[in-house]
Design an enzyme around this catalytic site. Structure first.
Site, PDB file in Angstrom:
ATOM      1  N   ARG A  17       0.854  -1.184   0.000  1.00 18.56           N
ATOM      2  CA  ARG A  17       0.000   0.000   0.000  1.00 18.56           C
ATOM      3  C   ARG A  17       0.890   1.234   0.000  1.00 18.56           C
ATOM      4  O   ARG A  17       1.623   1.480   0.956  1.00 18.56           O
ATOM      5  CB  ARG A  17      -0.899  -0.005   1.241  1.00 18.56           C
ATOM      6  CG  ARG A  17      -1.762   1.232   1.394  1.00 18.56           C
ATOM      7  CD  ARG A  17      -2.737   1.096   2.571  1.00 18.56           C
ATOM      8  NE  ARG A  17      -3.561   2.285   2.698  1.00 18.56           N
ATOM      9  CZ  ARG A  17      -3.414   3.211   3.654  1.00 18.56           C
ATOM     10  NH1 ARG A  17      -2.476   3.092   4.582  1.00 18.56           N
ATOM     11  NH2 ARG A  17      -4.213   4.258   3.688  1.00 18.56           N
ATOM     12  N   HIS A  66      -2.703  10.959   0.623  1.00 17.59           N
ATOM     13  CA  HIS A  66      -2.261  10.718   2.000  1.00 17.59           C
ATOM     14  C   HIS A  66      -1.660  12.046   2.483  1.00 17.59           C
ATOM     15  O   HIS A  66      -0.474  12.126   2.813  1.00 17.59           O
ATOM     16  CB  HIS A  66      -1.271   9.557   2.040  1.00 17.59           C
ATOM     17  CG  HIS A  66      -1.165   8.885   3.387  1.00 17.59           C
ATOM     18  ND1 HIS A  66      -1.330   7.523   3.570  1.00 17.59           N
ATOM     19  CD2 HIS A  66      -0.913   9.380   4.626  1.00 17.59           C
ATOM     20  CE1 HIS A  66      -1.166   7.220   4.853  1.00 17.59           C
ATOM     21  NE2 HIS A  66      -0.907   8.339   5.516  1.00 17.59           N
ATOM     22  N   GLU A 126      -7.615   8.479   5.801  1.00 19.35           N
ATOM     23  CA  GLU A 126      -7.973   9.134   7.058  1.00 19.35           C
ATOM     24  C   GLU A 126      -8.372  10.604   6.899  1.00 19.35           C
ATOM     25  O   GLU A 126      -7.673  11.497   7.399  1.00 19.35           O
ATOM     26  CB  GLU A 126      -6.815   9.024   8.057  1.00 19.35           C
ATOM     27  CG  GLU A 126      -6.410   7.608   8.390  1.00 19.35           C
ATOM     28  CD  GLU A 126      -5.447   7.522   9.579  1.00 19.35           C
ATOM     29  OE1 GLU A 126      -5.036   8.570  10.102  1.00 19.35           O
ATOM     30  OE2 GLU A 126      -5.138   6.395  10.002  1.00 19.35           O
ATOM     31  N   ASN A 178      -7.997   1.780   9.439  1.00 20.83           N
ATOM     32  CA  ASN A 178      -6.724   1.918  10.146  1.00 20.83           C
ATOM     33  C   ASN A 178      -7.001   1.857  11.633  1.00 20.83           C
ATOM     34  O   ASN A 178      -7.889   2.559  12.129  1.00 20.83           O
ATOM     35  CB  ASN A 178      -6.055   3.256   9.821  1.00 20.83           C
ATOM     36  CG  ASN A 178      -5.553   3.316   8.380  1.00 20.83           C
ATOM     37  OD1 ASN A 178      -5.610   2.322   7.652  1.00 20.83           O
ATOM     38  ND2 ASN A 178      -5.051   4.472   7.993  1.00 20.83           N
ATOM     39  N   TYR A 203      -5.146   1.626  15.611  1.00 15.65           N
ATOM     40  CA  TYR A 203      -3.970   1.642  16.490  1.00 15.65           C
ATOM     41  C   TYR A 203      -4.313   1.419  17.959  1.00 15.65           C
ATOM     42  O   TYR A 203      -3.587   0.740  18.672  1.00 15.65           O
ATOM     43  CB  TYR A 203      -3.199   2.965  16.333  1.00 15.65           C
ATOM     44  CG  TYR A 203      -2.535   3.054  14.990  1.00 15.65           C
ATOM     45  CD1 TYR A 203      -1.285   2.492  14.784  1.00 15.65           C
ATOM     46  CD2 TYR A 203      -3.185   3.660  13.900  1.00 15.65           C
ATOM     47  CE1 TYR A 203      -0.677   2.532  13.533  1.00 15.65           C
ATOM     48  CE2 TYR A 203      -2.580   3.697  12.644  1.00 15.65           C
ATOM     49  CZ  TYR A 203      -1.332   3.132  12.470  1.00 15.65           C
ATOM     50  OH  TYR A 203      -0.737   3.152  11.235  1.00 15.65           O
ATOM     51  N   GLU A 253      -3.990  -0.208   7.877  1.00 18.31           N
ATOM     52  CA  GLU A 253      -2.851   0.168   8.732  1.00 18.31           C
ATOM     53  C   GLU A 253      -3.072  -0.395  10.121  1.00 18.31           C
ATOM     54  O   GLU A 253      -4.170  -0.304  10.676  1.00 18.31           O
ATOM     55  CB  GLU A 253      -2.719   1.698   8.903  1.00 18.31           C
ATOM     56  CG  GLU A 253      -2.130   2.425   7.740  1.00 18.31           C
ATOM     57  CD  GLU A 253      -2.009   3.938   7.992  1.00 18.31           C
ATOM     58  OE1 GLU A 253      -1.870   4.353   9.158  1.00 18.31           O
ATOM     59  OE2 GLU A 253      -2.077   4.675   7.009  1.00 18.31           O
TER      60      GLU A 253
HETATM   61  C1  FCB Z   1      -1.920   7.132  10.625  1.00 22.31           C
HETATM   62  C2  FCB Z   1      -1.398   7.645   9.305  1.00 22.31           C
HETATM   63  C3  FCB Z   1      -0.046   7.127   8.932  1.00 22.31           C
HETATM   64  C4  FCB Z   1       0.870   7.009  10.126  1.00 22.31           C
HETATM   65  C5  FCB Z   1       0.193   6.286  11.253  1.00 22.31           C
HETATM   66  C6  FCB Z   1       1.055   6.092  12.481  1.00 22.31           C
HETATM   67  O1  FCB Z   1      -2.798   8.063  11.159  1.00 22.31           O
HETATM   68  O2  FCB Z   1      -2.295   7.319   8.284  1.00 22.31           O
HETATM   69  O3  FCB Z   1       0.478   7.944   7.937  1.00 22.31           O
HETATM   70  O4  FCB Z   1       1.330   8.249  10.490  1.00 22.31           O
HETATM   71  O5  FCB Z   1      -0.973   6.953  11.625  1.00 22.31           O
END
Ligand code: FCB
Length: 472
Positions: free
Chosen positions: A76, A120, A165, A295, A297, A372
């Site tokens: 990607r 992006h 995002e 995405n 985290y 992500e």
């Molecule tokens: C996301 C972004 C990516 C990277 C990660 C840690 O928000 O899409 O570019 O910075 O976080």
């Protein structure tokens, strides 16, 4: 028992143009808002910029060889709009087009499927000078750029992603100002939300118009998994709902549902009447989506702020006196409970499972991909030059296990991309935060596979989840 994955499940790694390419003023590339922002004193950690980054522009062939070594099914990447169309309008820059054509051709030759993100975050500066995402014509320009990319690279791209995002582009860019263009204006942020949605819809149509119905189109959202502090508190529940409205439904609503939900319009009424939405926009935005990219985290836990205005919290998104959470001033983020990554984000694999299940149940017909997922840690280089990163391995193991559980429970999940292939320019955190499974030495630009890269390669080649100590 070892967890296994179907052969058809696609394993990849992700990057973004401004974070890895460098060569900011080479090859006819024009300036983007991230060039301007990162060169603004105080905007990024230690004044870091993407001028050189991981120098991928010159080292892409080596980087593709590394991808091959990791057995990746997919990669990607994002196209830098100002590299292929400086200024954001008009003629394409042949050198920029050639760079991506060579890269995409090589990926395809190597059997690595390109998943291409068109935006992006690196908006051509000239478009910002005319208002950026607060100006409706930016969405129209984006659709023309998308059409041009489809025309150039249609045969090479496996899946197109319009935006990465848009939450960050709108709220971090225009409300808290910790991202480019660094504006702090709540009305501008909501205006940007709408124009980004419009850009997505118009670009989707343009790509299909150019390539036909078989073109696969997606968008990547950073959906927020928000939990109320106390389940039995109506106020905390309402606070969590508020955040989901502003963070998730502002995009999911128009893109996948009927429209912006009335609750969102009510909540934000003190800020704006949304008069920037024009008649017919909903039809333009609500295009069929082939895949939704997610995405993920970490999670957030919130409660209703009871007494007076307290310190604002960004909910883990940088330091700014202004919150990115427009119209959520009465919502308070709880300090995340450990364990945390180097970003200060909590490690919560069950949040990924919950998120995939909730989206999967809401839109059972819509294929999903994790576009992500990954973690920053303060990696240490051993005397022999190797980088042993057991925390990252553990993070990936537990999140990929959550992906497996979601698959078991029937979620139509097609792939997973680790963030990131390489250490890179982590936006306002500069080079201080390392997300790569491959280390980049910023002095020599040398690449070193971390233990997590070996571990991930083992996963991809075996299609089964290796033990956490399997990476060597
Ligand atoms: C996301 C972004 C990516 C990277 C990660 C840690 O928000 O899409 O570019 O910075 O976080």
């Amino acid at each position: 028992m070892t967890r296994t994955f179907p052969d058809s499940f696609s394993w990849g790694a992700a990057t973004a143009a401004y974070q890895i390419e460098g060569a900011a003023s080479e090859g006819g590339r024009g300036p983007s808002i991230w060039d301007t922002f990162s060169h603004t004193p105080g905007a990024t950690w230690a004044g870091d910029t993407g001028d050189v980054a991981a120098d991928h522009y010159h080292r892409w062939l080596d980087d593709v060889a590394l991808m091959k070594k990791l057995h990746l099914d997919a990669y990607r990447l994002s196209i830098s709009w100002p590299r292929v169309q400086p200024g954001g309008r008009g003629a394409l820059n042949p050198e920029g087009v050639e760079f991506y054509r060579d890269l995409l051709n090589t990926l395809v030759e190597q059997g690595i499927k390109p998943a291409v993100t068109l935006y992006h975050w690196d908006l051509p500066q000239e478009l910002q000078d005319q208002g950026g995402w607060t100006n409706r014509t930016t969405a129209l320009a984006f659709a023309e750029y998308a059409r041009a990319m489809a025309r150039e690279f249609g045969a090479l791209v496996d899946i197109w992603t319009t935006l990465n995002e848009p939450w960050c582009s709108a709220y971090l860019g225009y409300a808290s100002g910790v991202h480019a263009p660094g504006i702090t204006d709540r009305v501008a942020a909501l205006t940007a939300v709408h124009h980004l949605n419009l850009a997505h819809g118009l670009a989707t149509s343009a790509i299909r118009d150019e390539l036909g119905e078989q073109a696969r189109v997606s968008i990547t959202l950073n959906l927020h998994l928000v939990r109320p502090h106390r389940d039995d508190s109506d106020e905390d529940q309402a606070a969590a709902r508020q955040l989901r409205l502003v963070g998730n439904e502002a995009f999911l609503g128009p893109i996948l549902d009927e429209d912006y939900p009335p609750d969102l319009l009510d909540l934000t009424a003190p800020v704006t009447d949304w008069s920037f939405v024009q008649q017919g926009d909903q039809q333009l935005i609500g295009q069929r989506l082939d895949v939704l990219g997610i995405n993920y985290y970490s999670t957030a836990t919130v409660r209703r702020r009871m007494a007076g205005p307290g310190p604002v919290s960004s909910g883990g998104h940088g330091n700014s006196p202004v919150s990115p959470w427009v119209a959520c001033e009465d919502v308070e983020f709880l300090h995340p409970e450990g364990p945390l990554t180097a970003m200060g984000w909590n490690i919560a694999p069950e949040g990924l499972y919950d998120l995939l299940l909730s989206v999967g149940r809401r839109w059972p017909e819509l294929p999903l991909m994790v576009t992500e997922n990954g973690a920053a840690f303060d990696d240490e280089v051993s005397v022999d030059g190797s980088v042993h990163d057991p925390e990252r391995v553990r993070y990936l193991h537990d999140h990929i296990d959550a992906v497996g559980r979601a698959l078991d429970d029937g979620v139509d999940l097609r792939g997973y991309f680790v963030w990131s292939l390489l250490d890179n320019f982590e936006w306002s955190y500069g080079y201080a935060k390392r997300f790569g499974i491959i280390r980049v030495d910023y002095q020599t630009l040398q690449r070193t596979e971390k233990t997590s890269a070996h571990w991930y390669a083992e996963l991809v080649s075996s299609r089964s989840l290796p033990a956490v100590d399997a990476g060597g």
